[in-house]
Motif scaffolding. Sequence first.
Motif, PDB file in Angstrom:
ATOM      1  N   VAL A  35       0.909  -1.157   0.114  1.00  0.00           N
ATOM      2  CA  VAL A  35       0.080  -0.292   0.065  1.00  0.00           C
ATOM      3  C   VAL A  35       0.887   1.284   0.062  1.00  0.00           C
ATOM      4  O   VAL A  35       0.448   2.297  -0.409  1.00  0.00           O
ATOM      5  CB  VAL A  35      -0.947  -0.101   1.258  1.00  0.00           C
ATOM      6  N   TRP A  42       9.021  -0.211   5.434  1.00  0.00           N
ATOM      7  CA  TRP A  42       8.211  -1.137   4.588  1.00  0.00           C
ATOM      8  C   TRP A  42       8.405  -1.327   3.248  1.00  0.00           C
ATOM      9  O   TRP A  42       8.865  -2.508   2.827  1.00  0.00           O
ATOM     10  CB  TRP A  42       6.757  -0.456   5.011  1.00  0.00           C
ATOM     11  N   GLN A  76      -7.598  -0.344  -0.878  1.00  0.00           N
ATOM     12  CA  GLN A  76      -6.529  -1.360  -0.072  1.00  0.00           C
ATOM     13  C   GLN A  76      -7.246  -2.401   0.953  1.00  0.00           C
ATOM     14  O   GLN A  76      -6.744  -3.414   1.068  1.00  0.00           O
ATOM     15  CB  GLN A  76      -5.970  -0.262   1.033  1.00  0.00           C
ATOM     16  N   SER A  94      -0.914  -4.818   5.720  1.00  0.00           N
ATOM     17  CA  SER A  94      -1.258  -4.351   7.181  1.00  0.00           C
ATOM     18  C   SER A  94      -2.421  -5.176   7.292  1.00  0.00           C
ATOM     19  O   SER A  94      -3.274  -5.516   6.494  1.00  0.00           O
ATOM     20  CB  SER A  94      -1.603  -2.862   6.771  1.00  0.00           C
ATOM     21  N   ILE A  96      -4.873  -4.246   9.056  1.00  0.00           N
ATOM     22  CA  ILE A  96      -6.189  -3.375   8.987  1.00  0.00           C
ATOM     23  C   ILE A  96      -6.607  -3.712   7.447  1.00  0.00           C
ATOM     24  O   ILE A  96      -7.902  -3.732   7.456  1.00  0.00           O
ATOM     25  CB  ILE A  96      -5.608  -1.924   9.214  1.00  0.00           C
ATOM     26  N   ASN A  97      -5.970  -3.630   6.528  1.00  0.00           N
ATOM     27  CA  ASN A  97      -6.408  -3.924   5.318  1.00  0.00           C
ATOM     28  C   ASN A  97      -7.027  -5.221   4.911  1.00  0.00           C
ATOM     29  O   ASN A  97      -7.748  -5.306   4.159  1.00  0.00           O
ATOM     30  CB  ASN A  97      -5.228  -3.419   4.178  1.00  0.00           C
ATOM     31  N   ARG A 152      -0.130   3.503  15.835  1.00  0.00           N
ATOM     32  CA  ARG A 152      -0.675   4.560  15.375  1.00  0.00           C
ATOM     33  C   ARG A 152      -0.909   5.647  16.154  1.00  0.00           C
ATOM     34  O   ARG A 152      -1.559   5.712  17.173  1.00  0.00           O
ATOM     35  CB  ARG A 152      -2.067   3.908  14.242  1.00  0.00           C
ATOM     36  N   VAL A 175      -8.996   4.179   7.547  1.00  0.00           N
ATOM     37  CA  VAL A 175      -9.201   3.183   6.668  1.00  0.00           C
ATOM     38  C   VAL A 175     -10.561   2.568   6.460  1.00  0.00           C
ATOM     39  O   VAL A 175     -11.251   2.620   7.733  1.00  0.00           O
ATOM     40  CB  VAL A 175      -8.201   1.904   6.978  1.00  0.00           C
ATOM     41  N   TRP A 196      -5.788   5.238   1.091  1.00  0.00           N
ATOM     42  CA  TRP A 196      -4.516   6.180   1.276  1.00  0.00           C
ATOM     43  C   TRP A 196      -4.303   6.980   0.238  1.00  0.00           C
ATOM     44  O   TRP A 196      -3.824   7.844   0.537  1.00  0.00           O
ATOM     45  CB  TRP A 196      -3.496   4.965   1.872  1.00  0.00           C
ATOM     46  N   GLU A 212      -4.602   9.075  11.221  1.00  0.00           N
ATOM     47  CA  GLU A 212      -3.791   8.197  12.153  1.00  0.00           C
ATOM     48  C   GLU A 212      -3.098   7.450  11.351  1.00  0.00           C
ATOM     49  O   GLU A 212      -3.436   6.466  10.756  1.00  0.00           O
ATOM     50  CB  GLU A 212      -4.774   7.712  13.231  1.00  0.00           C
ATOM     51  N   ASN A 213      -1.692   7.233  11.910  1.00  0.00           N
ATOM     52  CA  ASN A 213      -0.685   6.384  11.209  1.00  0.00           C
ATOM     53  C   ASN A 213       0.657   6.373  11.987  1.00  0.00           C
ATOM     54  O   ASN A 213       0.835   7.146  12.922  1.00  0.00           O
ATOM     55  CB  ASN A 213      -0.307   6.941   9.808  1.00  0.00           C
ATOM     56  N   ASP A 239      -0.451  -1.644  13.999  1.00  0.00           N
ATOM     57  CA  ASP A 239      -0.683  -2.237  12.772  1.00  0.00           C
ATOM     58  C   ASP A 239       0.348  -3.202  12.473  1.00  0.00           C
ATOM     59  O   ASP A 239       1.465  -2.677  11.933  1.00  0.00           O
ATOM     60  CB  ASP A 239      -0.981  -0.866  12.121  1.00  0.00           C
TER      61      ASP A 239
HETATM   62  O1  X2X Z   1      -3.996   3.461   4.957  1.00  0.00           O
HETATM   63  C1  X2X Z   1      -3.440   3.483   5.922  1.00  0.00           C
HETATM   64  O2  X2X Z   1      -3.530   4.450   7.087  1.00  0.00           O
HETATM   65  C2  X2X Z   1      -2.157   2.610   6.119  1.00  0.00           C
HETATM   66  C3  X2X Z   1      -0.892   2.992   5.101  1.00  0.00           C
HETATM   67  O3  X2X Z   1      -1.602   2.463   7.372  1.00  0.00           O
HETATM   68  C4  X2X Z   1      -2.569   1.166   5.629  1.00  0.00           C
HETATM   69  O4  X2X Z   1      -2.347   0.667   5.092  1.00  0.00           O
HETATM   70  C5  X2X Z   1      -3.170   0.567   6.996  1.00  0.00           C
END
Ligand code: X2X
Length: 339
Positions: A35, A42, A76, A94, A96-97, A152, A175, A196, A212-213, A239
């Motif tokens: 992503v 990464w 994503q 991730s 999350i995705n 995050r 996300v 993203w 948030e990241n 994450d």
């Molecule tokens: O989209 C986001 O915030 C990121 C880059 O952290 C992920 O892919 C979950």
Amino acid sequence: MKRLIVAILAVALVAVAGPGPAAAQYKPEFKNSLVVGPSGPWGEAAAKFADLLRERTQGRINVKNYYAGQLFAGKQTNEFTLLNQGVADFAFGSTINWSPQVKELNLFAMPFMFPSYKALDAVQAGAPGQKLFKLIEAKGVVPLAWAENGFRQITNGKRAVRKPEDLAGLKIRVVGSPIFIDTFRALGANPINMNWGEAQQAFQQGTVDGQENPVVSVIIPFKLWNSQKHLTAWHYAIDPVIIAVSKLTWDSLTPADREIVRKTAVEMAAWEKAGARKGLEGSTAAYDELKKNGMEVVMLSPAEVAAFKAKTRAVYDKWVGEVGVDLVKAAEQIVAKTR
Ligand code: X2X
């Protein structure tokens, strides 16, 4: 003479066919999905992964990295499906995705569940981590190793955030994974789902206030200080990144090549995790970099964090059911021991 010609032909045939039957069957390119872009730990780990695999397999496994969501056209939350279908051979994804397809992965997004890297590492290495890998594998994707995006932290362009009330009404990009909408609504913010890629434009145009990241993997490489002046380190969600391969691709490899792939993924995950944590603990280097670029950084005290935690308790309780009571309990027990 006839014999000699046959011998020469045989040698020529071997030369054309390459080093062995397995290699000849491999596709010319294996696609790896990410992503993020090539900068930061990464993306850099993905570049090293491709180089090492090419070298260690004498070119049999030729990985090309598709950065910035190119393979899933920006969407994503489709990445896991692409892996399952073999459209992506590999991913550095991730959790999350992937959580829309593997809802148990929401474990890592449960608000204020993980107090430290130590607790996270213990959960990943323990029974919950193994269970999650089994669940992923049952869905046609072979997980190889835990890498990391990171804790995050919240940023915005409007004001410093020290207490939940400071988030009131702020439009926060999250996300497209429902737990984040729940969490930010509970905090009184106005969360909006956005991929993203789109989010970058929204930050520049000022159509959202915040996001948030993690600091090292995302905020620094994407130079978010251009639109986000305030960061609050609240560690509200972790994450992980999983290095994984499509089951279809995995089954197409020889056992020896599978071993090389697994070993390389494990090495790269360790390298990447170390990179994603650099300057965040036992050092302030990463936060200093943000300040140098004009960001204001708020480090919350445990008492201040507790106020945010209290506000999101109902979200936590709701998501225990979604993630699975047994899985959450097993993780909570490990966290309590390693705190
Ligand atoms: O989209 C986001 O915030 C990121 C880059 O952290 C992920 O892919 C979950």
